[in-house]
Structures are given as structure tokens and as C-alpha cells.
Design an enzyme around this catalytic site. Structure first.
Site, short mmCIF file in Angstrom:
data_model
loop_
_atom_site.label_atom_id
_atom_site.label_comp_id
_atom_site.label_asym_id
_atom_site.label_seq_id
_atom_site.Cartn_x
_atom_site.Cartn_y
_atom_site.Cartn_z
N THR A 162 -4.33 22.98 60.74
CA THR A 162 -4.32 21.92 59.72
C THR A 162 -3.17 22.10 58.74
OG1 THR A 162 -5.60 21.03 57.83
CG2 THR A 162 -5.94 23.33 58.40
N ASP A 163 -2.79 21.01 58.09
CA ASP A 163 -1.76 21.10 57.05
C ASP A 163 -2.28 21.77 55.78
OD1 ASP A 163 -3.40 19.05 56.18
OD2 ASP A 163 -1.79 17.57 55.93
N GLU A 164 -3.58 21.91 55.66
CA GLU A 164 -4.15 22.48 54.44
C GLU A 164 -3.79 23.96 54.25
OE1 GLU A 164 -8.08 21.37 53.19
OE2 GLU A 164 -8.13 19.68 54.58
N TYR A 187 -12.04 27.03 53.37
CA TYR A 187 -11.72 26.41 54.66
C TYR A 187 -10.28 26.68 55.05
CZ TYR A 187 -9.94 22.80 57.76
OH TYR A 187 -9.27 22.13 58.77
N LYS A 191 -8.59 28.94 58.13
CA LYS A 191 -7.68 28.40 59.14
C LYS A 191 -6.34 29.13 59.12
CE LYS A 191 -8.06 25.51 61.67
NZ LYS A 191 -8.50 25.59 63.11
#
Length: 363
Positions: A162-164, A187, A191
Site C-alpha cells: 500500500t501507499d500508506e 496498519y 505493511k
């Protein structure tokens, strides 16, 4: 993140050609295939790749639903196993039974709010689960570091991220593959950790891995808890539509089938050890998202009282650590692998709303 260009001892073309994959990759393992993105990817992949079979491993937590895969449940190139990616004995059994030649790893806990209240599940699934899958794959495919067994020399592990993991942006700028990691929630931290596990298996063991980091997905089959399904569901139920804070948080929105096409391209043609960002170039803030959905619903299914659905928009307390802006630069994927998004936000949201109206049996 750039994994580097270390020379590998085993005989592998960094651009995994489709015809090579046809010969070698007969059974691939897709983890988390009953979730939102996986359940869009598997039917797409099976339809486009007649020489591949897919084994779907999913625990079927609250976010997984086999109804999402009803269109392929009787397909002879599709198999489903309910199970935990952290269960090493099960994963080893599946590799041996199905002779797995490739992995596309979607499975993850992904709802940020849940990670704030129950971070332990995110750490377990996203970090230890990723380790379990990739370590079993390494032992099954390889004799020793940088030495693949002859029959598995083109096997690939594709990690979906993810870009997060990049943190938050200011008013300008874009996330690139070289942006330093700066996760701000349990989260995104979990990741980011899983990304590093995958990276280490390339550098330490010479595994054929690729990673893709995507922006916010939307489209059919997304779980009701996410922003866009929540707006649609609450509006149609004549309930308040909750928007965090002032609604100015910005995301780059990617239609789920565009993401699936990007994943397929990277799995087949991406350079081993590298990361590819997949983004829609559709920056929209939450206020715009809510207003646009209400506008479309006003046309498709007007309220009985004649008012606009936007009257239901309500601002609620912001969540802790809420990143202000994400936006991805997908230039590498576009130029190197000739990928492009087919949908902009305005066309994709029309299709999404129509799907949810049908799901909720409104019309």
C-alpha cells in the site's frame, strides 16, 4: 522502494515472459482472494490466462466473502481453501499438494480504524503471515540461497502492499518507489514491515520477488466498512453519512480493475527485486467523494422527500493519526510496463454505485 539489481546465480530473465510462464506456472497461490481486491483479481486473471489455475487461500474473516467469487466457483481452474496464512503446516501442505509455481500475496488486515483498536491482529497477519508464505515458497522452490531447483527457476513471489507505508504528503509532491518509508498507523507499520521481509528475501536468498504499492482502491465487492461503500450504504438507508474531521483528507483513487491489470503486468513482466507503484492519478478529498456520490444517487435513486442526499453528510471526530494526503507517481509502471488506468474517478464511481445499488436490491 528499490530492491537493487543484484546479479542472481540462477537462470532467470528479469522480464518474465508470458510464454515462459505458460510453460512453468500452472498452479499459482493467491492469498486473501475472497477479499475486495483479490476477489476482483482472481476472476480477471482466470479469464485472461487460460493456462493457469488458481488456488485461493483465505481465512474468511469479516472482510472475506465467497459470494464475491460466485462467478467462478464452478470453474475447473479455481480451487478454494479456507485457512490461515500463519499456519505453516497448512501452507506447506498446499505447496506440496498443488505444486505451487507462483504466489500473489493479497492477504492482509487492512482497515486502519481496526488497527488502532486491535493492532495485535495486524502485526500477526501482515508480518508473520507474509513471512510464513514467503519462507515456505523459498524452501519449496530453492535448494539454497541464489540456487533455484531446476523445475522452479522462474517461480515468482508477488507481494501486494500500500501507499500508506510512505506516510503522509504535504500539499504538493507524489510518492515514488524511492520515497522513504514513514508509516503512521499500526496498519501501515505492519505493511511496511512485511515489505521489508520480502525485500530481505531478495537480497539474502536471491528469491524472485516483486512488490506493488497501490493507492486507495474502490469498486465492486469492497467491504461495507470502507469509505465509499459506507457513503453509499448510509445514503440509501437514509442515515447520516459520517465524514472524518473537516473532510479535506486527500487520497489518490484507483479503480480496482485497473489495479488488477497492474498486478498482472508486474507479476508477468516486472523486474525481479523491484517495486512498482500503482496509482490512478485521481486525487480527490473526502468532501468531493461524498458530494459526488450524493449527486449521482440524486439522479439514479432520488430521495422520497425530494432533498439531496448531501443533506445527510455529517462531520465526526477525526481518527487518531489520520494522514492528510496520499498521491502516487505511477510513471515507472506506465513507462516500463506500458500500464495505464482505464477509469478516471468519475467513470469508475458510476460503475461502483450501480453495483452497490444492485447489491442492496434498491431498484
Amino acid at each position: 522502494m528499490f530492491f537493487g539489481n543484484k546479479t542472481l546465480d540462477y537462470d532467470i530473465n528479469p522480464y518474465i515472459k508470458y510464454k515462459e510462464l505458460e510453460k512453468i506456472m500452472k498452479n499459482i497461490l493467491v492469498t486473501g482472494g475472497a477479499g475486495f481486491i483479490g476477489a476482483n483479481f482472481i476472476p480477471y486473471f482466470i479469464r485472461n490466462n487460460p493456462d493457469f489455475s488458481v488456488l485461493n487461500l483465505d481465512l474468511l474473516t469479516y472482510a472475506g466473502d465467497l459470494k464475491n467469487l460466485k462467478e467462478i466457483k464452478n470453474n475447473d481452474r479455481y480451487n478454494f481453501v479456507q485457512g490461515d496464512i500463519c499456519d505453516r503446516n497448512l501452507v506447506e501442505e498446499l505447496f506440496n499438494k498443488h505444486d505451487i509455481y507462483g504466489v500473489i500475496h493479497f492477504a492482509a488486515e487492512s482497515h486502519v480504524d481496526n488497527s488502532i483498536t486491535n493492532p495485535d491482529e495486524f502485526i500477526k497477519t501482515n508480518i508473520f503471515g507474509t513471512f510464513t508464505i514467503i519462507d515456505v515458497a523459498r524452501n519449496y522452490w530453492m535448494d539454497s540461497p541464489y540456487t533455484y531447483k531446476d523445475q522452479y527457476k522462474n517461480c515468482r513471489f508477488h507481494h501486494i502492499s500500500t501507499d500508506e507505508v510512505y506516510g503522509t504528503l504535504g500539499k504538493t509532491g507524489l510518492f515514488t518507489e524511492s520515497t522513504p518509508y514513514a508509516p503512521n498507523s499500526p496498519y501501515s507499520a505492519s505493511k511496511a514491515s512485511s515489505d521489508f521481509v520480502v525485500r530481505s528475501y531478495f537480497h539474502t536468498y536471491g528469491m524472485n520477488v516483486v512488490t506493488t504499492n497501490c493507492s486507495n482502491n474502490y469498486g465492486p465487492k469492497q467491504h461495507d466498512e470502507k469509505l465509499i461503500p459506507t457513503i453509499i450504504r448510509k445514503a440509501l438507508a437514509e442515515e447520516n453519512i459520517p465524514i472524518y474531521g473537516d473532510g479535506n483528507n486527500i487520497r489518490d483513487w484507483l479503480y480496482v480493475l485497473d489495479h488488477c491489470k497492474g498486478v498482472e503486468l508486474v507479476f508477468k513482466k516486472g523486474i525481479s527485486g523491484e517495486t512498482y507503484n500503482i496509482g490512478g492519478r485521481n486525487e480527490r478529498n473526502n468532501n468531493y467523494i461524498a458530494a459526488k456520490i450524493c449527486e449521482i444517487l440524486d439522479e439514479k435513486y432520488p430521495r422520497k422527500n425530494g432533498e439531496s442526499y448531501n443533506k445527510l453528510i455529517t462531520y465526526v471526530e477525526d481518527r487518531p493519526g489520520h494522514d492528510m494526503r496520499y498521491a502516487i507517481d505511477a510513471t515507472k509502471l506506465e513507462k516500463k510496463l506500458d500500464w495505464k488506468a482505464d477509469e478516471n474517478f468519475e467513470t469508475g464511481i458510476e460503475k461502483t454505485i450501480s453495483w452497490y445499488i444492485e447489491k442492496y436490491n434498491i431498484l
